[in-house]
Design an enzyme around this catalytic site. Structure first.
Site, PDB file in Angstrom:
ATOM      1  N   TRP A 162      15.119 -17.265 -18.105  1.00 55.76           N
ATOM      2  CA  TRP A 162      16.136 -17.592 -17.353  1.00 55.76           C
ATOM      3  C   TRP A 162      16.841 -16.245 -16.733  1.00 55.76           C
ATOM      4  O   TRP A 162      17.487 -16.272 -15.812  1.00 55.76           O
ATOM      5  CB  TRP A 162      17.121 -18.601 -18.106  1.00 55.76           C
ATOM      6  N   CYS A 170      15.909  -7.618 -21.003  1.00 57.97           N
ATOM      7  CA  CYS A 170      15.127  -7.342 -21.960  1.00 57.97           C
ATOM      8  C   CYS A 170      15.202  -5.674 -22.287  1.00 57.97           C
ATOM      9  O   CYS A 170      14.958  -5.285 -23.094  1.00 57.97           O
ATOM     10  CB  CYS A 170      13.657  -7.658 -22.140  1.00 57.97           C
ATOM     11  N   GLU A 202       5.933 -10.517 -22.924  1.00 62.37           N
ATOM     12  CA  GLU A 202       6.979  -9.718 -22.645  1.00 62.37           C
ATOM     13  C   GLU A 202       7.908 -10.043 -23.582  1.00 62.37           C
ATOM     14  O   GLU A 202       8.608 -11.062 -23.175  1.00 62.37           O
ATOM     15  CB  GLU A 202       7.157  -9.550 -21.293  1.00 62.37           C
ATOM     16  N   LEU A 203       8.162  -9.473 -24.696  1.00 61.32           N
ATOM     17  CA  LEU A 203       9.347 -10.037 -25.508  1.00 61.32           C
ATOM     18  C   LEU A 203      10.398  -9.180 -25.580  1.00 61.32           C
ATOM     19  O   LEU A 203      10.705  -8.447 -24.688  1.00 61.32           O
ATOM     20  CB  LEU A 203       8.430 -10.075 -26.977  1.00 61.32           C
ATOM     21  N   GLU A 209      18.922  -7.700 -30.466  1.00 60.61           N
ATOM     22  CA  GLU A 209      19.108  -7.753 -29.176  1.00 60.61           C
ATOM     23  C   GLU A 209      20.473  -8.292 -29.073  1.00 60.61           C
ATOM     24  O   GLU A 209      20.429  -9.683 -29.335  1.00 60.61           O
ATOM     25  CB  GLU A 209      18.275  -8.348 -28.342  1.00 60.61           C
ATOM     26  N   LYS A 231       5.768 -22.745 -16.185  1.00 60.49           N
ATOM     27  CA  LYS A 231       6.949 -23.397 -16.722  1.00 60.49           C
ATOM     28  C   LYS A 231       8.050 -22.396 -16.810  1.00 60.49           C
ATOM     29  O   LYS A 231       8.043 -21.522 -17.625  1.00 60.49           O
ATOM     30  CB  LYS A 231       6.845 -23.959 -18.046  1.00 60.49           C
ATOM     31  N   PRO A 232       9.121 -22.555 -15.696  1.00 59.17           N
ATOM     32  CA  PRO A 232      10.250 -21.887 -15.705  1.00 59.17           C
ATOM     33  C   PRO A 232      10.977 -22.394 -16.787  1.00 59.17           C
ATOM     34  O   PRO A 232      11.079 -23.381 -17.371  1.00 59.17           O
ATOM     35  CB  PRO A 232      10.894 -22.182 -14.202  1.00 59.17           C
ATOM     36  N   GLY A 258       9.936 -14.036 -22.835  1.00 58.18           N
ATOM     37  CA  GLY A 258      11.017 -14.665 -23.617  1.00 58.18           C
ATOM     38  C   GLY A 258      11.248 -13.829 -25.186  1.00 58.18           C
ATOM     39  O   GLY A 258      10.927 -12.801 -24.977  1.00 58.18           O
ATOM     40  N   SER A 259      11.667 -14.745 -25.676  1.00 58.45           N
ATOM     41  CA  SER A 259      12.103 -14.086 -27.037  1.00 58.45           C
ATOM     42  C   SER A 259      10.940 -13.745 -27.997  1.00 58.45           C
ATOM     43  O   SER A 259       9.854 -14.191 -27.970  1.00 58.45           O
ATOM     44  CB  SER A 259      12.985 -15.083 -27.748  1.00 58.45           C
TER      45      SER A 259
HETATM   46  P1  ADP Z   1      15.804 -17.747 -24.747  1.00 61.70           P
HETATM   47  O1  ADP Z   1      16.427 -18.120 -25.947  1.00 61.70           O
HETATM   48  O2  ADP Z   1      16.355 -16.566 -24.070  1.00 61.70           O
HETATM   49  O3  ADP Z   1      15.798 -19.007 -23.773  1.00 61.70           O
HETATM   50  P2  ADP Z   1      13.015 -18.232 -25.362  1.00 61.70           P
HETATM   51  O4  ADP Z   1      12.118 -17.513 -25.686  1.00 61.70           O
HETATM   52  O5  ADP Z   1      13.680 -19.274 -26.296  1.00 61.70           O
HETATM   53  O6  ADP Z   1      14.377 -17.301 -24.801  1.00 61.70           O
HETATM   54  O7  ADP Z   1      12.876 -18.851 -23.819  1.00 61.70           O
HETATM   55  C1  ADP Z   1      11.841 -18.323 -23.024  1.00 61.70           C
HETATM   56  C2  ADP Z   1      11.045 -19.451 -22.336  1.00 61.70           C
HETATM   57  O8  ADP Z   1      10.089 -19.895 -23.224  1.00 61.70           O
HETATM   58  C3  ADP Z   1      11.808 -20.520 -21.521  1.00 61.70           C
HETATM   59  O9  ADP Z   1      10.966 -21.055 -20.723  1.00 61.70           O
HETATM   60  C4  ADP Z   1      11.890 -21.609 -22.852  1.00 61.70           C
HETATM   61  O10 ADP Z   1      11.788 -22.820 -22.219  1.00 61.70           O
HETATM   62  C5  ADP Z   1      10.351 -21.573 -23.164  1.00 61.70           C
HETATM   63  N1  ADP Z   1      10.206 -21.881 -24.893  1.00 61.70           N
HETATM   64  C6  ADP Z   1      11.026 -21.832 -25.626  1.00 61.70           C
HETATM   65  N2  ADP Z   1      10.480 -22.346 -27.019  1.00 61.70           N
HETATM   66  C7  ADP Z   1       9.034 -22.866 -26.435  1.00 61.70           C
HETATM   67  C8  ADP Z   1       8.115 -23.146 -27.273  1.00 61.70           C
HETATM   68  N3  ADP Z   1       8.191 -23.415 -28.745  1.00 61.70           N
HETATM   69  N4  ADP Z   1       7.014 -23.291 -26.719  1.00 61.70           N
HETATM   70  C9  ADP Z   1       6.905 -23.148 -25.312  1.00 61.70           C
HETATM   71  N5  ADP Z   1       7.870 -22.495 -24.623  1.00 61.70           N
HETATM   72  C10 ADP Z   1       9.136 -22.466 -25.252  1.00 61.70           C
END
Ligand code: ADP
Length: 487
Positions: A156, A292, A258-259, A389, A180-181, A236-237
């Site tokens: 996001w 990030c 990209e973590l 972070e 998937k956003p 994402g994370s």
């Molecule tokens: P944040 O904590 O900053 O939202 P995330 O890594 O949790 O970071 O989220 C990044 C993306 O990964 C988002 O699109 C989120 O919906 C998606 N996401 C979170 N958990 C999962 C999962 N278990 N499987 C697939 N996508 C996921």
């Protein structure tokens, strides 16, 4: 709000060239983090919807992949042009759902357009090679081919640029994509898909499925287990990234990750402090610290520590926090309450362990997830903000004396995305930048992201690269053709 969301506001997902709801009929709300208002609902899709989207992407693949790179370039270039032309509408959507100041949202949208434009061109340079053969009457050819259907999952914090940074190289390489956003910011991705449709990108080539957090795992499961999907690109994370890598193992999918980051920001004794301070303000407070590559650990040489802190304090005092649509605002809200809690926890932990609060330190009163720009000194390696972070508007400064101690501390993390180094001695800069375990090093600058250079992390910050020719290569397989001549 309706007037700012404009014609680009889509409240349905985009699958196989159609604007659709979830098969289950479920929807979820998109919230403005500044006001707490609901700005839209979008489909809450699950594995059944994703399966369908993957099938549509699979059906669209042969025709798209068979095109020449030049034939793919045309609609991609049009898409880039439409994104740039619609900067105002896209920026308004972005600020509404993400909160960042409108000027920053405009910059992000234009940054998003650069990926599409650049990869539209670069698709024509997906060169293979010929290798001098080791036998007579044989030709050795190496060609690049698209991986196939690719899945994308985006965060996001940059709801537009992270979409095009994945979709543009995938499409330019001849792949199709199901994306998937993030649940907090689906509207920017849907608006970009609407422009892709207008640009003439064929049905099924780019699909956007929306899902709330509760369904994210199921969506991810479908993407990572489907034999029709050749690759997953995720931003994402680190925790979710690791989980997705493990899931991809069952079908040996290609992955790009990209973590998270935990970037050091180093100020040497001979640094130009004005340059270092303005870079710190840009890199740390842009997007309220929610990037990030935001510097997370500041190491300042003892000789200039006090001067750097006092100049930084003066610059921080000028920052205005508020609604992203208000003129003059430089920091919008954090994305949600959990983000506020994390920032607060990091600050409390640092204070408990002996840090000194120089500015800020608290959330702002009233509605919205606003947080004061914060400055702390006396940071030590055990504090939470050194280990994790923070993802918020907090600068924590530690003093260093020797280069050896600096390098050891800067690299004392399992993450290795970006690093920033400020100084004027060329030999020292070369020495330190070579030793930093990070995928991106900014020397005397805080602006390090560009579509023309590779972006990716060392260690647990990721796998693979985005942007540049390396980013295109991530969506291609390498095929060796060993061709014997027949007389
Ligand atoms: P944040 O904590 O900053 O939202 P995330 O890594 O949790 O970071 O989220 C990044 C993306 O990964 C988002 O699109 C989120 O919906 C998606 N996401 C979170 N958990 C999962 C999962 N278990 N499987 C697939 N996508 C996921």
């Amino acid at each position: 709000m309706e007037n700012v969301l404009s014609a680009l506001h889509k409240d349905r997902a985009y699958v196989g060239g159609e604007w659709v709801g979830a098969i289950s009929g479920a929807v979820f709300e998109v919230i403005n983090p500044s006001s707490g208002e609901v700005i839209s609902t979008v489909p809450d899709m699950d594995d059944a919807d994703v399966r369908l989207a993957i099938e549509r992407a699979h059906a669209a693949f042969p025709e798209w992949a068979a095109r020449t790179a030049k034939e793919r370039e045309r609609p991609l270039k049009t898409w880039a042009k439409l994104i740039a032309e619609n900067v105002e509408g896209l920026a308004a959507i972005l600020t509404s759902e993400q909160g960042k100041p409108l000027a920053d949202a405009r910059n992000e949208v234009l940054f998003a357009a650069t990926f599409v434009e650049w990869f539209a061109e670069e698709g024509k340079r997906a060169y293979g090679e010929t290798i001098p053969a080791s036998q007579r009457d044989v030709r050795f050819l190496v060609v690049k081919e698209p991986v196939g259907v690719c899945a994308g999952i985006t965060p996001w914090n940059l709801p537009s640029a992270m979409v095009t940074r994945k979709a543009a190289p995938a499409l330019a390489a001849g792949c199709t994509m199901v994306l998937k956003p993030a649940e907090s910011t689906p509207l920017s991705a849907l608006a970009l898909a609407a422009l892709a449709e207008q640009a003439g990108i064929p049905a099924g080539v780019l699909n956007v499925v929306t899902a709330n957090r509760g369904n994210a795992r199921m969506v991810g499961q479908e993407m990572t287990s489907s034999p029709l999907v050749g690759k997953l690109s995720f931003t994402g994370s680190t925790a979710v990234g690791k989980q997705l890598i493990a899931q991809c193992a069952s079908t040996v999918k290609r992955v790009s990750m990209e973590l998270g980051g935990n970037s050091p920001f180093i100020v040497m004794a001979d640094a130009n402090l004005d340059v270092a301070v303005s870079a710190a303000i840009f890199a740390k407070f842009r997007n309220s610290g929610q990037t990030c590559i935001a510097p997370n650990r500041f190491f300042v040489h003892a000789d200039v520590h006090d001067e750097f802190v006092s100049r930084l304090l003066r610059s921080i005092a000028k920052l205005q926090v508020g609604d992203g649509f208000k003129a003059g605002v430089s920091l919008g809200p954090l994305i949600n309450e959990a983000a506020v809690d994390k920032v607060q926890t990091h600050i409390h932990d640092a204070l408990k362990r002996g840090a000194t609060l120089v500015a800020g330190g608290d959330r702002m009163p009233g509605t919205g997830h606003f947080f004061e720009p914060t400055l702390l000194t006396g940071i030590s390696p055990q504090m939470l903000m050194s280990v994790e972070e923070t993802f918020g508007p907090v600068v924590g400064v530690a003093k260093f004396l020797t280069e050896q101690e600096l390098i050891a501390q800067a690299n004392a993390t399992r993450l290795g995305l970006a690093a920033y180094l400020f100084g004027s001695n060329a030999a020292c800069i070369q020495r330190i930048s070579r030793q930093l375990q990070a995928g991106i090093v900014g020397v005397n600058t805080g602006a390090i992201a560009t579509e023309v250079a590779p972006f990716g992390g060392y260690k647990e910050s990721g796998l693979g690269q985005e942007g540049a020719r390396q980013g295109l290569n991530e969506f291609m397989e390498t095929k060796f053709i060993c061709e014997a001549f027949i007389a």
